[in-house]
Design a protein around this motif. Structure first.
Motif, PDB file in Angstrom:
ATOM      1  N   SER A 281       0.845  -1.202   0.000  1.00 55.11           N
ATOM      2  CA  SER A 281       0.000   0.000   0.000  1.00 55.11           C
ATOM      3  C   SER A 281       0.875   1.246   0.000  1.00 55.11           C
ATOM      4  N   VAL A 282       0.384   2.307  -0.653  1.00 53.79           N
ATOM      5  CA  VAL A 282       1.120   3.571  -0.642  1.00 53.79           C
ATOM      6  C   VAL A 282       1.063   4.227   0.729  1.00 53.79           C
ATOM      7  N   LYS A 283       0.179   3.727   1.584  1.00 54.35           N
ATOM      8  CA  LYS A 283       0.059   4.269   2.932  1.00 54.35           C
ATOM      9  C   LYS A 283       1.086   3.650   3.887  1.00 54.35           C
ATOM     10  N   SER A 284       1.824   2.668   3.410  1.00 52.84           N
ATOM     11  CA  SER A 284       2.835   2.012   4.242  1.00 52.84           C
ATOM     12  C   SER A 284       4.148   2.776   4.151  1.00 52.84           C
ATOM     13  N   ASN A 285       5.192   2.211   4.725  1.00 56.51           N
ATOM     14  CA  ASN A 285       6.511   2.838   4.687  1.00 56.51           C
ATOM     15  C   ASN A 285       7.249   2.592   3.373  1.00 56.51           C
ATOM     16  N   ILE A 286       6.648   1.790   2.492  1.00 60.61           N
ATOM     17  CA  ILE A 286       7.251   1.532   1.186  1.00 60.61           C
ATOM     18  C   ILE A 286       7.042   2.748   0.290  1.00 60.61           C
ATOM     19  N   HIS A 287       8.079   3.127  -0.449  1.00 61.10           N
ATOM     20  CA  HIS A 287       7.977   4.281  -1.338  1.00 61.10           C
ATOM     21  C   HIS A 287       6.909   4.025  -2.405  1.00 61.10           C
ATOM     22  N   SER A 288       6.156   5.063  -2.748  1.00 58.82           N
ATOM     23  CA  SER A 288       5.039   4.918  -3.691  1.00 58.82           C
ATOM     24  C   SER A 288       5.512   4.427  -5.059  1.00 58.82           C
ATOM     25  N   THR A 289       6.738   4.785  -5.454  1.00 56.67           N
ATOM     26  CA  THR A 289       7.256   4.320  -6.744  1.00 56.67           C
ATOM     27  C   THR A 289       7.313   2.800  -6.795  1.00 56.67           C
ATOM     28  N   THR A 290       7.701   2.180  -5.693  1.00 54.84           N
ATOM     29  CA  THR A 290       7.760   0.720  -5.621  1.00 54.84           C
ATOM     30  C   THR A 290       6.368   0.116  -5.787  1.00 54.84           C
ATOM     31  N   VAL A 291       5.374   0.734  -5.179  1.00 57.89           N
ATOM     32  CA  VAL A 291       4.002   0.224  -5.266  1.00 57.89           C
ATOM     33  C   VAL A 291       3.508   0.285  -6.708  1.00 57.89           C
ATOM     34  N   TYR A 292       3.749   1.399  -7.390  1.00 56.42           N
ATOM     35  CA  TYR A 292       3.316   1.527  -8.787  1.00 56.42           C
ATOM     36  C   TYR A 292       4.091   0.569  -9.693  1.00 56.42           C
ATOM     37  N   ASN A 293       5.348   0.298  -9.348  1.00 55.04           N
ATOM     38  CA  ASN A 293       6.116  -0.677 -10.136  1.00 55.04           C
ATOM     39  C   ASN A 293       5.579  -2.090  -9.955  1.00 55.04           C
ATOM     40  N   VAL A 294       5.067  -2.396  -8.758  1.00 53.65           N
ATOM     41  CA  VAL A 294       4.413  -3.686  -8.536  1.00 53.65           C
ATOM     42  C   VAL A 294       3.214  -3.823  -9.464  1.00 53.65           C
ATOM     43  N   PHE A 295       2.474  -2.746  -9.613  1.00 50.26           N
ATOM     44  CA  PHE A 295       1.325  -2.731 -10.526  1.00 50.26           C
ATOM     45  C   PHE A 295       1.766  -3.078 -11.943  1.00 50.26           C
ATOM     46  N   LEU A 296       2.853  -2.469 -12.406  1.00 51.98           N
ATOM     47  CA  LEU A 296       3.330  -2.722 -13.767  1.00 51.98           C
ATOM     48  C   LEU A 296       3.849  -4.147 -13.939  1.00 51.98           C
ATOM     49  N   THR A 297       4.518  -4.693 -12.932  1.00 55.13           N
ATOM     50  CA  THR A 297       5.002  -6.069 -13.045  1.00 55.13           C
ATOM     51  C   THR A 297       3.842  -7.058 -13.164  1.00 55.13           C
ATOM     52  N   GLN A 298       2.745  -6.751 -12.484  1.00 54.39           N
ATOM     53  CA  GLN A 298       1.570  -7.620 -12.599  1.00 54.39           C
ATOM     54  C   GLN A 298       0.931  -7.496 -13.979  1.00 54.39           C
ATOM     55  N   VAL A 299       0.936  -6.303 -14.547  1.00 54.44           N
ATOM     56  CA  VAL A 299       0.417  -6.117 -15.905  1.00 54.44           C
ATOM     57  C   VAL A 299       1.237  -6.941 -16.889  1.00 54.44           C
ATOM     58  N   ILE A 300       2.563  -6.943 -16.712  1.00 59.68           N
ATOM     59  CA  ILE A 300       3.429  -7.768 -17.570  1.00 59.68           C
ATOM     60  C   ILE A 300       3.044  -9.233 -17.462  1.00 59.68           C
ATOM     61  N   ARG A 301       2.871  -9.702 -16.236  1.00 57.21           N
ATOM     62  CA  ARG A 301       2.514 -11.111 -16.015  1.00 57.21           C
ATOM     63  C   ARG A 301       1.167 -11.435 -16.640  1.00 57.21           C
ATOM     64  N   TYR A 302       0.188 -10.565 -16.486  1.00 54.22           N
ATOM     65  CA  TYR A 302      -1.137 -10.796 -17.071  1.00 54.22           C
ATOM     66  C   TYR A 302      -1.044 -10.879 -18.592  1.00 54.22           C
ATOM     67  N   ALA A 303      -0.258  -9.969 -19.188  1.00 53.29           N
ATOM     68  CA  ALA A 303      -0.140  -9.949 -20.648  1.00 53.29           C
ATOM     69  C   ALA A 303       0.559 -11.196 -21.168  1.00 53.29           C
ATOM     70  N   ARG A 304       1.502 -11.734 -20.398  1.00 52.24           N
ATOM     71  CA  ARG A 304       2.186 -12.958 -20.818  1.00 52.24           C
ATOM     72  C   ARG A 304       1.283 -14.178 -20.704  1.00 52.24           C
ATOM     73  N   VAL A 305       0.449 -14.205 -19.683  1.00 52.54           N
ATOM     74  CA  VAL A 305      -0.415 -15.362 -19.451  1.00 52.54           C
ATOM     75  C   VAL A 305      -1.629 -15.346 -20.368  1.00 52.54           C
ATOM     76  N   CYS A 306      -2.288 -14.215 -20.484  1.00 55.53           N
ATOM     77  CA  CYS A 306      -3.564 -14.124 -21.223  1.00 55.53           C
ATOM     78  C   CYS A 306      -3.297 -13.934 -22.714  1.00 55.53           C
ATOM     79  N   ASN A 307      -3.790 -14.845 -23.530  1.00 48.25           N
ATOM     80  CA  ASN A 307      -3.651 -14.680 -24.972  1.00 48.25           C
ATOM     81  C   ASN A 307      -4.947 -14.209 -25.623  1.00 48.25           C
ATOM     82  N   ASP A 308      -5.922 -13.844 -24.794  1.00 48.86           N
ATOM     83  CA  ASP A 308      -7.193 -13.308 -25.282  1.00 48.86           C
ATOM     84  C   ASP A 308      -7.447 -11.967 -24.592  1.00 48.86           C
TER      85      ASP A 308
END
Length: 369
Positions: A281-308
């Motif tokens: 969460s961006v409300k935690s002590n983790i920098h917000s940039t890291t949280v948004y990068n987690v979002f992008l890594t999941q998008v990469i994974r979704y795009a690799r898995v989903c072929n539709d």
């Protein structure tokens, strides 16, 4: 519910030996992978079914889809690998793998300089590295660890005398190699008996530890499974319909009209009856940039898995909603998302022309609803 003993802990006296054994078995597995790839180039029959991630499975599905030849997919689970495999079979199979990996020419020793190394290497002579193990020492170390696996239950100390020890550093490589030996010998015997056409039906078979997924196998794994593996292993079929199953994070389904696989995201945690904390969460002590990068890594994974595109958007919408609940700003998520989609050519994968304005408006509206 399955119960398994965990036989390791942080800072135990056996930890250095376990880390050494892990590096040895990892090198042995890598050497067998190299050898099996060479044999595949010559014979066309795949002898190593081990996979470490979902990319191998996606690549095989892409090959099948290119030929429009999807026929069946199955999933099996080795329910007794960690609880009922005889230690004699475990040691014998691992010794076979170690013996085949070493030779008297350029692979006399496995060397590494630190227990924290990510990998070791074969060498033809003793090196100046801190650790050097030859063939006999590797076998002695592994055998000793198998015979000296302990765990505590309250005030009682017990020794594990059956099953692959679960929790040790080397356990994944033990599980992989003990099954790999049986699989290699099975395919090799088919080739020697001039049944290469049958051996090739296992080319789209992948195994991740104790989960195995044959594709386009035409029922041959079901026919041979009890004769492939060592005694004491119980293999259960997980799917009833051979047109759909799951493996790792992939849910795969055969489209009978096009004879192709449709793949989409699978997460067994979705079936839990309670919420799961997945992302920071961006409300935690983790920098917000890291949280948004987690979002992008999941998008990469979704795009690799989903072929539709349909299933990609469903997963993306759920992720978008989750990240917003973690305090992420919608306009920042959208900005990063569309910059990423156009830069990585993901839109072209789904046959969408990269018209930024139209795509931005369409997906923005979809993600709001």
């Amino acid at each position: 519910v399955k119960f398994r003993f965990i036989v390791s802990g942080v800072g135990t006296i056996l930890k250095p030996a376990q880390k050494s054994c892990t590096l040895i078995l990892k090198s042995v597995q890598a050497q067998h992978k190299f050898y099996c790839d060479l044999l595949y180039n010559f014979t066309g029959a795949k002898r190593m079914w081990i996979t470490n991630n979902f990319i191998d499975i996606i690549n095989s599905i892409d090959k099948i889809n290119a030929e429009k030849s999807a026929h069946d997919t199955e999933s099996y689970d080795f329910s007794t690998l960690y609880t009922n495999l005889n230690h004699d079979s475990l040691i014998s199979n691992i010794n076979w793998c170690i013996n085949k990996a070493f030779n008297n020419h350029n692979r006399k020793f496995i060397s590494f300089n630190s227990l924290s190394c990510k990998s070791a290497f074969f060498s033809s002579k003793l090196t100046n590295k801190k650790f050097n193990f030859d063939f006999k020492e590797s076998i002695i170390l592994h055998t000793w660890l198998v015979h000296n696996t302990y765990f505590k239950c309250g005030d009682i100390t017990l020794i594990q005398k059956i099953g692959v020890p679960m929790g040790d550093n080397q356990a994944p490589y033990q599980a992989n190699l003990v099954l790999y030996k049986d699989e290699f010998v099975f395919i090799e015997n088919l080739c020697r008996k001039k049944k290469l056409h049958v051996a090739k039906l296992f080319n789209y078979t992948h195994r991740f530890l104790d989960d195995i997924n044959p594709k386009n196998n035409f029922g041959y794994f079901e026919r041979y499974k009890d004769s492939i593996y060592s005694p004491g292993l119980v293999i259960n079929k997980e799917n009833a319909d051979n047109s759909r199953t799951s493996m790792l994070e992939i849910d795969m389904m055969i489209d009978s009209n096009s004879n192709t696989f449709t793949t989409f995201l699978y997460d067994k945690r979705d079936k839990f009856g309670f919420p799961i904390v997945k992302y920071p969460s961006v409300k935690s002590n983790i920098h917000s940039t890291t949280v948004y990068n987690v979002f992008l890594t999941q998008v990469i994974r979704y795009a690799r898995v989903c072929n539709d595109l349909k299933y990609f958007l469903i997963s993306l919408k759920s992720l978008f909603s989750t990240m917003e609940s973690k305090g992420c700003k919608r306009h920042i998520l959208l900005k990063k998302l569309f910059k990423f989609l156009t830069k990585k050519n993901i839109l072209q994968k789904y046959n969408i022309l990269p018209n930024f304005n139209v795509t931005y408006f369409t997906l923005s509206h979809y993600l709001k609803t």
